[in-house]
Design a protein around this motif. Sequence first.
Motif: not given
Lengths: 310, 310
Positions: B175-202
């Motif tokens: 869904x992120x590829x459909x360009x939502x205005x806003x996402x509200x992930x937590x640290x774990x969801x961000x890491x799962x999405x991006x593979x990065x555990x460093x919040x700023x980078x993710x």
Amino acid sequence: MILTVTPNTALDITYHVPSLRPHASHRVREVVERPGGKGLNVARVLAALGHRVTVTGLVGGSTGRSLREQLAGTENLTDALFPVSGATRRTIAVVDAATGDTTQLNEPGPLVAPAEWSDFVASYERLLPSCSAVALCGSLPPGVPVGAYAQLVRAARGAGVPVLLDTSGEPLRRAIAARPDLIKPNAEELAELTGSHEPAEAIRDARRRGAHAVIASLGADGMHAVTPEGHWRAAPPERVRGNPTGAGDSAVAGLLSGLVEGLDWPERLVRAVALSAATVLAPVAGEFDPEAYEELRAKVVAGPVAPDPE
Amino acid sequence: MILTVTPNTALDITYHVPSLRPHASHRVREVVERPGGKGLNVARVLAALGHRVTVTGLVGGSTGRSLREQLAGTENLTDALFPVSGATRRTIAVVDAATGDTTQLNEPGPLVAPAEWSDFVASYERLLPSCSAVALCGSLPPGVPVGAYAQLVRAARGAGVPVLLDTSGEPLRRAIAARPDLIKPNAEELAELTGSHEPAEAIRDARRRGAHAVIASLGADGMHAVTPEGHWRAAPPERVRGNPTGAGDSAVAGLLSGLVEGLDWPERLVRAVALSAATVLAPVAGEFDPEAYEELRAKVVAGPVAPDPE
């Protein structure tokens, strides 16, 4: 027809999880739902044996609607459940896929108003004249007086209908004084009722308190019947392994079906023990394996037992 | 009005037991039941803040009927849930009275047919023109295509309605590829999405994938907003202790209410952090303490953060 009474009906829900870990979050893999409460289980087995059976008891809320919808398709079974304003309780059985071990969570049941209970008793009394036997089964929901089963036993005896009582604790203690025809306690319930952990002594005490016949279920040791007509014992040919959920309810169905068919005590015991073991062996909790039942019926032996010295 | 979408609505059931012991039988002392699923939780908070909110999503079976009955009394909230043939799932939270620790059992949800999903999307598209904002929340039930949220994001953007997405895993990735205005992930969801555990980078990676603004919730560290208008961070004045259930949903409600009221980003963040902390502090899981909210709103500070070097 045979009447079974379940004051505290339940929507029995089974969850399959890989492994239950306290304080963790679990995705449930499989959900199975069915109408429950001891009297409904007894009725389902009686119906499967070909007996016409009517179920009554208290039912309410959206869980109660679900329960009645799921009951509607059962052959030989008539729904005469009595509606109350509170919701039928849920019971949750969480089964660990790896070990088969079960963790049980039982809701208490609806709060029943005094007027609801007395209206229910009146409807129960209207059902009695067309009954060949009645079974009173399970716990009482909140609000129902602790002497409720005593009241239902007296009404059945007043109507000349043989009555089997399968409950525990204070409701059993009160109701036994109303002289039910039959009680079917397990060793633990007998000990709680009489204070004695010695089954023969506890059975004697239970009969002194008012039960005409006591059929004690002693787990893998089978069943011990002490009746005005004599004393018998029956056990399965070998220890059966499986899920004991509902085995006691199947035994009640065996005793009741034998009673209305006019079987003698040893035959009734054989049927109860075989049905109970066939329930332990069935893949689905609370159902019995019809082939195993037929096989076991040929193998279970009921023998007379010398009466204990009084 | 604000629209919240909950494809996998739930009947949330809380059991209080003295202590959960695997493979034992438990009498549940207290049963609490309420409509659940993230979008319904968000809607309840928005309604309590005085916003007019409409809820949609899939609902069915007797659990679904219960959910709708319980929703009916909520002020400011309109039920536009879409009926399907399968039953709304239950979630069971078993709370140990002694420690307050919770064991969670989540049913998977109804199996949704392709025609049911496409009919739902059509009804969702009819609701969009009257919306000031839409929130797409939570997991997808079985049978719903994994690209479902991408489809709902595109429809909202096509209708010119700002869309917030709060989900995880593959549905989020699509869904992120459909360009939502806003996402509200937590640290774990961000890491799962991006593979990065460093919040700023993710967060940077999540924006590259298509999200216009990323509001990362970092637990006790508060929230970090990276938007086209700038970067901010807000945190509660001190660590709050309590039950974190629903804190994320309250944060979503804070962000949405701030958006439709035209607040700037720092004000939206303050509101989200204060609501989230007031939810942790509330005695009932998932509700917020209005007094604590007002107090916290005055204390939470949102400050600008220097953009990371790209």
